[in-house]
Motif scaffolding. Structure first.
Motif, PDB file in Angstrom:
ATOM      1  N   GLY A  40       0.887  -1.346  -0.087  1.00  0.00           N
ATOM      2  CA  GLY A  40      -0.053   0.111   0.186  1.00  0.00           C
ATOM      3  C   GLY A  40       0.859   1.167  -0.023  1.00  0.00           C
ATOM      4  O   GLY A  40       1.815   1.597   0.975  1.00  0.00           O
ATOM      5  N   PHE A  41       0.637   2.292  -1.043  1.00  0.00           N
ATOM      6  CA  PHE A  41       1.253   3.371  -1.036  1.00  0.00           C
ATOM      7  C   PHE A  41       0.530   4.474  -0.428  1.00  0.00           C
ATOM      8  O   PHE A  41      -0.467   4.734  -0.504  1.00  0.00           O
ATOM      9  N   THR A  42       1.538   5.243   0.486  1.00  0.00           N
ATOM     10  CA  THR A  42       0.894   6.472   0.999  1.00  0.00           C
ATOM     11  C   THR A  42       2.136   7.309   1.298  1.00  0.00           C
ATOM     12  O   THR A  42       3.324   6.898   1.021  1.00  0.00           O
ATOM     13  N   ARG A  43       1.797   8.852   1.028  1.00  0.00           N
ATOM     14  CA  ARG A  43       2.842   9.584   1.343  1.00  0.00           C
ATOM     15  C   ARG A  43       3.485   9.884   2.712  1.00  0.00           C
ATOM     16  O   ARG A  43       4.451  10.228   2.892  1.00  0.00           O
ATOM     17  N   ASP A  44       2.541   9.390   3.550  1.00  0.00           N
ATOM     18  CA  ASP A  44       2.862   9.763   5.075  1.00  0.00           C
ATOM     19  C   ASP A  44       2.645   7.975   5.728  1.00  0.00           C
ATOM     20  O   ASP A  44       1.564   7.757   6.385  1.00  0.00           O
ATOM     21  N   PRO A  45       3.488   7.134   5.776  1.00  0.00           N
ATOM     22  CA  PRO A  45       3.296   5.839   6.384  1.00  0.00           C
ATOM     23  C   PRO A  45       3.244   6.111   8.004  1.00  0.00           C
ATOM     24  O   PRO A  45       3.037   4.897   8.466  1.00  0.00           O
ATOM     25  N   ALA A  46       3.658   7.060   8.393  1.00  0.00           N
ATOM     26  CA  ALA A  46       3.537   7.249   9.966  1.00  0.00           C
ATOM     27  C   ALA A  46       2.224   7.521  10.387  1.00  0.00           C
ATOM     28  O   ALA A  46       1.858   7.379  11.751  1.00  0.00           O
ATOM     29  N   LYS A  47       1.051   7.938   9.468  1.00  0.00           N
ATOM     30  CA  LYS A  47      -0.042   8.549  10.159  1.00  0.00           C
ATOM     31  C   LYS A  47      -0.948   7.299  10.457  1.00  0.00           C
ATOM     32  O   LYS A  47      -0.557   6.206  10.036  1.00  0.00           O
ATOM     33  N   LEU A  48      -1.843   7.621  11.189  1.00  0.00           N
ATOM     34  CA  LEU A  48      -2.703   6.334  11.820  1.00  0.00           C
ATOM     35  C   LEU A  48      -3.453   5.335  10.767  1.00  0.00           C
ATOM     36  O   LEU A  48      -3.378   4.352  10.891  1.00  0.00           O
ATOM     37  N   ALA A  49      -3.794   6.098   9.674  1.00  0.00           N
ATOM     38  CA  ALA A  49      -4.422   5.196   8.711  1.00  0.00           C
ATOM     39  C   ALA A  49      -3.417   4.126   7.953  1.00  0.00           C
ATOM     40  O   ALA A  49      -3.672   3.157   7.846  1.00  0.00           O
ATOM     41  N   ALA A  50      -2.151   4.704   8.191  1.00  0.00           N
ATOM     42  CA  ALA A  50      -1.166   3.707   7.510  1.00  0.00           C
ATOM     43  C   ALA A  50      -0.740   2.669   8.338  1.00  0.00           C
ATOM     44  O   ALA A  50      -0.625   1.649   8.071  1.00  0.00           O
ATOM     45  N   LEU A  51      -0.918   3.021   9.761  1.00  0.00           N
ATOM     46  CA  LEU A  51      -0.436   2.081  10.780  1.00  0.00           C
ATOM     47  C   LEU A  51      -1.489   1.106  10.931  1.00  0.00           C
ATOM     48  O   LEU A  51      -1.310  -0.114  11.091  1.00  0.00           O
ATOM     49  N   GLU A  52      -2.850   1.251  10.566  1.00  0.00           N
ATOM     50  CA  GLU A  52      -3.755   0.534  10.884  1.00  0.00           C
ATOM     51  C   GLU A  52      -3.900  -0.552   9.554  1.00  0.00           C
ATOM     52  O   GLU A  52      -4.020  -1.797   9.700  1.00  0.00           O
ATOM     53  N   LEU A  53      -3.428  -0.224   8.387  1.00  0.00           N
ATOM     54  CA  LEU A  53      -3.180  -0.877   7.133  1.00  0.00           C
ATOM     55  C   LEU A  53      -1.873  -1.799   7.399  1.00  0.00           C
ATOM     56  O   LEU A  53      -2.001  -3.028   7.204  1.00  0.00           O
ATOM     57  N   ALA A  54      -1.059  -1.321   7.968  1.00  0.00           N
ATOM     58  CA  ALA A  54       0.136  -2.415   8.701  1.00  0.00           C
ATOM     59  C   ALA A  54      -0.556  -3.381   9.566  1.00  0.00           C
ATOM     60  O   ALA A  54       0.146  -4.592   9.338  1.00  0.00           O
ATOM     61  N   LYS A  55      -1.245  -3.140  10.396  1.00  0.00           N
ATOM     62  CA  LYS A  55      -1.755  -4.119  11.289  1.00  0.00           C
ATOM     63  C   LYS A  55      -2.729  -5.315  10.649  1.00  0.00           C
ATOM     64  O   LYS A  55      -2.791  -6.499  10.933  1.00  0.00           O
ATOM     65  N   LEU A  56      -3.196  -5.052   9.435  1.00  0.00           N
ATOM     66  CA  LEU A  56      -3.954  -5.854   8.322  1.00  0.00           C
ATOM     67  C   LEU A  56      -2.848  -6.847   7.586  1.00  0.00           C
ATOM     68  O   LEU A  56      -3.254  -7.760   7.195  1.00  0.00           O
ATOM     69  N   GLY A  57      -1.526  -6.401   7.686  1.00  0.00           N
ATOM     70  CA  GLY A  57      -0.585  -7.040   6.859  1.00  0.00           C
ATOM     71  C   GLY A  57      -0.125  -6.619   5.756  1.00  0.00           C
ATOM     72  O   GLY A  57       0.397  -6.951   5.029  1.00  0.00           O
ATOM     73  N   VAL A  58      -0.588  -5.342   5.447  1.00  0.00           N
ATOM     74  CA  VAL A  58      -0.282  -4.443   4.121  1.00  0.00           C
ATOM     75  C   VAL A  58       1.155  -4.112   4.399  1.00  0.00           C
ATOM     76  O   VAL A  58       1.383  -3.617   5.541  1.00  0.00           O
TER      77      VAL A  58
END
Length: 316
Positions: A40-58
Motif C-alpha cells: 500500500g502506497f501513501t505519502r505518510d506511512p507514519a499516520k494513523l490510517a497507514a499504521l492501521e493498514l500495517a496491522k492488516l498485513g499490508v
C-alpha cells in the motif's frame, strides 16, 4: 481471510491505500477468501490510517507519485503482479498535473513489470455531449489517462466510480435548511435525472476485487462501480425516510448554481467544471453498464448509507 505474506500469493500494489478508493480496495482484498499480498502506497506511512493498514498485513510504502519523484515512483511497483492506480484531482484541481501524474503511474507500473493495471478513470463528458460541454476537467483528465493506459501494452482495465454518496455531506451537494424546517438540495438538473450512486468507502473495492478474481484478467474492459441508478427524486425521498427530515430536490438555473459555487470560494475553472458535469447529466445522462454478476457481496444501498451516516451536522 487476512492479507498474507506468502510469496505464492499475488502481490497487488495499491496507490492511495489510505484514501477512499485505495482503502476500499485494500479492505475488499482483505475480506477475500483468496490470499493476497498487498503493498500500500501513501505519502505518510507514519499516520494513523497507514499504521492501521500495517496491522492488516499490508506492506506500507511511503512514496509521492509526482513527476519530480519519477525515480522513486518507478521503483515502487517492482515485483508486483497487479497495480491499482488512482489520482486525486481535488487535491490540487490542476488538469495538467493530474494528466501528468496519471501517466507517471502507468509508466511506473509498467516499469515494475506488473501483469495487469486497474485504473480508476471517468468517461469523457466532452465526448458524451458531442463537444458541447468540454470543460469538466476532472472527467477529461482521467479519460485521457485511460487512453494512455490502453496504449501502454500492459493489460488494462478501467473501473470508474459512480457518484460518491459521501458527496451529500458537503457543499455543493449538502442540503440547505429552509425557514419552514425543510431541507433543499438545489441542482441545475431535472428531478428525474438518473445517477449511479455508490458508497465508495465500503464498496468501490468490491469491483476491483471482482476484476482481479475473474478467471482471465479482462484486458480492455470498462466497469462502473455503483449500487443503483437512482433518480434524484427517489434519492431525496429515501433520504427523508431514513432521517425523518423533509428533504426535497429543487431545480435551479445553472447561473444560480454557479453563483453558489463562487460564493463557496471555488475558483472559476472549477465552477465551470462542476456546472458542466450537472448539465451533461441533465441533458445527456450517464449511461452505465449493468452491475457485473458475481460480486463477492451486494453493494450497500443508498438507504443503508443514510441509516449508517451521522447527519446531525448536515441536517441541523
Amino acid at each position: 481471510m487476512t492479507i498474507t505474506q506468502d510469496n505464492s500469493a499475488p502481490l497487488v500494489a495499491v496507490v492511495g491505500a489510505t484514501g477512499i478508493q485505495g482503502g476500499s480496495v485494500v479492505r475488499a482484498l482483505a475480506e477475500s477468501e483468496k490470499p493476497y499480498r498487498v503493498r500500500g502506497f501513501t505519502r505518510d506511512p507514519a499516520k494513523l490510517a497507514a499504521l492501521e493498514l500495517a496491522k492488516l498485513g499490508v506492506a506500507v510504502v511511503g512514496v509521492s507519485f509526482v513527476v519530480d519523484n519519477k525515480n522513486e515512483a518507478y521503483k515502487a511497483f517492482a515485483g508486483a503482479d497487479f497495480a491499482f492506480l488512482v489520482t486525486n484531482f481535488w487535491e490540487h484541481v490542476d488538469f495538467d498535473r493530474e494528466l501528468a501524474e496519471g501517466k507517471l503511474l502507468i509508466d511506473a507500473a509498467k516499469a515494475g513489470g506488473v501483469s495487469g493495471i486497474v485504473w480508476s478513470g471517468l468517461p469523457s463528458l466532452s465526448k458524451i455531449s458531442g463537444g458541447k460541454f468540454p470543460h469538466a476537467w476532472h472527467y477529461e483528465s482521467k479519460a485521457l489517462v485511460t487512453e494512455y493506459g490502453r496504449q501502454s501494452g500492459v493489460p488494462f482495465v478501467d473501473v470508474q466510480t459512480g457518484m460518491y454518496e459521501t458527496n451529500f455531506l458537503n457543499s455543493p451537494f449538502a442540503p440547505s435548511k429552509q425557514a419552514d424546517g425543510s431541507f433543499v438540495v438545489a441542482f441545475p438538473v431535472k428531478p428525474t435525472t438518473v445517477l449511479p450512486v455508490l458508497d465508495a468507502v465500503r464498496d468501490y473495492g468490491l469491483f476491483v476485487r471482482h476484476v482481479l478474481e475473474l478467471p482471465v484478467f479482462p484486458n480492455g474492459a470498462e466497469f462502473v462501480a455503483y449500487e443503483k441508478n437512482m433518480t434524484l427524486t427517489d434519492l431525496a425521498e429515501q433520504w427523508s425516510q431514513g432521517t425523518g427530515k423533509n428533504i426535497v430536490l429543487a431545480q435551479i438555473p445553472v447561473e444560480q448554481f454557479k453563483q453558489g459555487l463562487e460564493g463557496a470560494g471555488l475558483p472559476p475553472h472549477i465552477v465551470l467544471d462542476l456546472s458542466e458535469v450537472f448539465l451533461v447529466w441533465d441533458e445527456f445522462g450517464w449511461k452505465v453498464p449493468p452491475i457485473p454478476q458475481g460480486l463477492a457481496r451486494r453493494p450497500h444501498t443508498w438507504a443503508d448509507f443514510v441509516k449508517d451516516t451521522d447527519w446531525s451536522k448536515v441536517l441541523a
